[in-house]
Design a protein around this motif. Sequence first.
Motif, short mmCIF file in Angstrom:
data_model
loop_
_atom_site.label_atom_id
_atom_site.label_comp_id
_atom_site.label_asym_id
_atom_site.label_seq_id
_atom_site.Cartn_x
_atom_site.Cartn_y
_atom_site.Cartn_z
N LYS A 383 -38.70 -1.33 -42.20
CA LYS A 383 -39.88 -0.94 -42.96
C LYS A 383 -39.99 -1.75 -44.25
CE LYS A 383 -42.23 3.27 -44.56
NZ LYS A 383 -42.14 4.76 -44.63
N LEU A 384 -38.86 -1.97 -44.93
CA LEU A 384 -38.87 -2.74 -46.17
C LEU A 384 -39.33 -4.18 -45.94
CD1 LEU A 384 -35.50 -1.49 -47.72
CD2 LEU A 384 -37.80 -1.03 -48.63
N ILE A 385 -38.92 -4.75 -44.81
CA ILE A 385 -39.34 -6.12 -44.47
C ILE A 385 -40.84 -6.14 -44.21
CG2 ILE A 385 -39.16 -7.95 -42.75
CD1 ILE A 385 -36.20 -7.14 -42.45
N GLU A 386 -41.31 -5.18 -43.44
CA GLU A 386 -42.74 -5.11 -43.10
C GLU A 386 -43.59 -4.92 -44.34
OE1 GLU A 386 -42.11 -3.15 -38.64
OE2 GLU A 386 -42.69 -1.88 -40.34
N GLU A 387 -43.07 -4.22 -45.34
CA GLU A 387 -43.83 -3.96 -46.56
C GLU A 387 -43.62 -5.03 -47.63
OE1 GLU A 387 -42.66 -0.04 -47.71
OE2 GLU A 387 -43.91 0.94 -46.19
N GLY A 388 -42.80 -6.04 -47.32
CA GLY A 388 -42.57 -7.13 -48.25
C GLY A 388 -41.66 -6.79 -49.42
N LYS A 389 -40.88 -5.71 -49.29
CA LYS A 389 -40.00 -5.30 -50.39
C LYS A 389 -38.59 -5.88 -50.27
CE LYS A 389 -42.44 -0.90 -50.89
NZ LYS A 389 -42.36 0.58 -50.73
N LEU A 390 -38.22 -6.31 -49.08
CA LEU A 390 -36.91 -6.91 -48.85
C LEU A 390 -37.12 -8.36 -48.42
CD1 LEU A 390 -33.87 -5.18 -47.25
CD2 LEU A 390 -34.48 -7.47 -46.49
N ASP A 391 -36.44 -9.28 -49.07
CA ASP A 391 -36.62 -10.71 -48.83
C ASP A 391 -35.87 -11.11 -47.56
OD1 ASP A 391 -36.68 -13.50 -48.85
OD2 ASP A 391 -36.53 -13.62 -51.03
N PRO A 392 -36.57 -11.52 -46.50
CA PRO A 392 -35.90 -11.86 -45.24
C PRO A 392 -35.11 -13.16 -45.28
CG PRO A 392 -38.24 -12.34 -45.08
CD PRO A 392 -38.04 -11.65 -46.40
N SER A 393 -35.19 -13.91 -46.36
CA SER A 393 -34.49 -15.19 -46.43
C SER A 393 -33.11 -15.08 -47.09
CB SER A 393 -35.33 -16.21 -47.21
OG SER A 393 -35.42 -15.86 -48.58
N LEU A 394 -32.78 -13.89 -47.60
CA LEU A 394 -31.54 -13.71 -48.35
C LEU A 394 -30.44 -13.08 -47.49
CD1 LEU A 394 -33.00 -12.42 -51.74
CD2 LEU A 394 -32.40 -14.76 -51.09
N THR A 395 -29.23 -13.03 -48.03
CA THR A 395 -28.10 -12.38 -47.37
C THR A 395 -28.22 -10.87 -47.56
OG1 THR A 395 -26.63 -14.27 -47.69
CG2 THR A 395 -25.59 -12.13 -47.32
N THR A 396 -28.32 -10.16 -46.45
CA THR A 396 -28.56 -8.72 -46.47
C THR A 396 -27.45 -8.00 -45.72
OG1 THR A 396 -30.96 -9.11 -46.49
CG2 THR A 396 -30.21 -6.90 -45.89
N VAL A 397 -26.97 -6.91 -46.29
CA VAL A 397 -25.97 -6.06 -45.64
C VAL A 397 -26.57 -4.67 -45.46
CG1 VAL A 397 -23.70 -4.98 -45.81
CG2 VAL A 397 -24.02 -7.34 -46.59
N VAL A 398 -26.48 -4.15 -44.24
CA VAL A 398 -26.99 -2.81 -43.90
C VAL A 398 -25.80 -1.96 -43.49
CG1 VAL A 398 -28.51 -1.49 -42.39
CG2 VAL A 398 -29.20 -3.77 -43.19
N LEU A 399 -25.70 -0.75 -44.04
CA LEU A 399 -24.57 0.12 -43.73
C LEU A 399 -24.85 1.00 -42.52
CD1 LEU A 399 -23.60 -0.78 -46.52
CD2 LEU A 399 -22.87 1.57 -46.94
N ASN A 400 -23.89 1.03 -41.59
CA ASN A 400 -23.84 2.07 -40.57
C ASN A 400 -22.61 2.91 -40.87
OD1 ASN A 400 -24.10 3.67 -38.22
ND2 ASN A 400 -22.55 2.41 -37.23
N THR A 401 -22.82 4.16 -41.22
CA THR A 401 -21.72 4.98 -41.74
C THR A 401 -21.06 5.87 -40.70
OG1 THR A 401 -23.38 6.58 -42.49
CG2 THR A 401 -22.58 4.98 -44.10
N GLY A 402 -21.53 5.87 -39.44
CA GLY A 402 -20.91 6.74 -38.45
C GLY A 402 -21.25 6.36 -37.03
N ASP A 403 -20.58 7.04 -36.10
CA ASP A 403 -20.62 6.74 -34.67
C ASP A 403 -21.70 7.56 -33.97
OD1 ASP A 403 -20.01 6.51 -31.89
OD2 ASP A 403 -17.94 6.03 -32.39
N GLY A 404 -22.50 6.89 -33.14
CA GLY A 404 -23.58 7.56 -32.42
C GLY A 404 -23.11 8.64 -31.45
N LEU A 405 -21.85 8.60 -31.04
CA LEU A 405 -21.34 9.65 -30.15
C LEU A 405 -21.35 11.01 -30.83
CD1 LEU A 405 -18.34 7.77 -28.48
CD2 LEU A 405 -20.52 8.38 -27.43
N LYS A 406 -21.45 11.03 -32.16
CA LYS A 406 -21.49 12.29 -32.89
C LYS A 406 -22.89 12.91 -32.91
CE LYS A 406 -17.68 11.38 -36.10
NZ LYS A 406 -17.25 11.53 -37.50
N THR A 407 -23.90 12.10 -32.64
CA THR A 407 -25.28 12.60 -32.74
C THR A 407 -26.05 12.29 -31.45
OG1 THR A 407 -25.94 10.55 -33.89
CG2 THR A 407 -25.35 12.44 -35.26
N LEU A 408 -25.42 12.59 -30.32
CA LEU A 408 -26.04 12.30 -29.02
C LEU A 408 -27.38 13.01 -28.85
CD1 LEU A 408 -22.91 12.47 -26.69
CD2 LEU A 408 -24.20 10.42 -27.32
#
Length: 435
Positions: A383-408
């Motif tokens: 959403k941030l990319i689509e709205e132009g708030k996050l620069d797609p040309s830079l180094t970006t880190v996105v956090l995944n904080t847990g395992d999908g098996l917990k929220t099946l």
Amino acid sequence: MAVQAAEQQDTVSPQDNATVDLGPAVALSCRECGERIPLGPVFACEACFGPLEIAYDLPSGDPEGLRKQIEAGPDNIWRYAPLLPVPADVASKPSINPGFTKLVKADNLARELGITGSLHIKDDSGNPTHSFKDRVVAIAVEAARAFGFTTLSCSSTGNLAGAVGAAAARAGFRSCVFIPHDLEQGKVVMAAVYGGDLVGIEGNYDDVNRFCSELIGDPLGEGWGFVNVNLRPYYGEGSKTLAYEICEQLGWELPDQIVIPIASGSQLTKIDKGLKELIRIGLVEDRPYKIFGAQAEGCSPVSRAFKDGHDVVRPVRPDTIAKSLAIGNPADGPYVLDIARRTGGAVEDVNDEQVVDAIKLLARTEGIFAETAGGVTVGVTKKLIEEGKLDPSLTTVVLNTGDGLKTLDAVAPTTGPSAIIRPNLDSFREAGLAS
């Protein structure tokens, strides 16, 4: 020269507390007024009721030597012991030893999102109980040892309950943890399997948290270390290790942009604190970075305050599938707003449908099955990319904080077999799956 973790406060000498060995931690300091008190199991300032944080005497003067010391350390958070409120011999004590999880270069996802720079997923589902909560609990356990507690406890939306149960079992503590009564079954089972007491409270997380605050003040709670209440200043420091690892795994460089989920907001504020510490002691070069917060629309009080230009976060009643983020009155909400604005970032939210779509997108492109909080961060990144708030040309880190098996339950209604066929080739061809 000693380096102070809290930027606005003076250096505190180690003599401020000679009875507790928590490594470079020397005192507690109020985030609001700067009042200092000795290390202990307290979380609020008596002078102004502001939150307490750890004040440090951190190593300085030889960043290259410290860098080499860290790189030679164990493949877990204890490699950063010189920067944490833990004793120097922490790695030799019984622990589930979390951390140093993968930083996945997500080129497939980057192409899907139109990112031309470097995109990475910090995948904390690889921790012992499959969430980042193992980090914060490991630090809290060391404080509990130092202060002589016999029972570990917490209020939890699920992941923390499992982390406390596992860490207590390994370290030899009794555990008794409290959760909302309607959590995902996977999280309930994982919290209960370690043999401690698991108590469901009728209500949401904020109701659970209020109950725990009452228990702390009652004789029934004597000898109990509540990792996210009376041990909160120490517990919160575990999130800094995410910042340390990300920078080390990027070759001791800061990311340009980082997208972090918001529950209480503590993880985001402590990651920012960790980045500033690395800059201050010379382990990374000082340059601008942006921090973005991610919430689910059904529990988005910080996002709403950010968009409305407010400094106060109004509590809400959570209604979202992202239950690990369902804290309607986030304690660190105002500090999240400050950080997002200071760094030039933002706080955004996505609805439940977008969360599910993002979980599937990450799984399809990178083979990472995220829990709903990871769906929130990936969805917000899109959403941030689509709205132009996050620069797609830079180094970006996105956090995944847990395992999908917990929220099946979040993905089960729309995920299943491509086809059900008879056990022969004709049936397979008829299903249109041969090509």
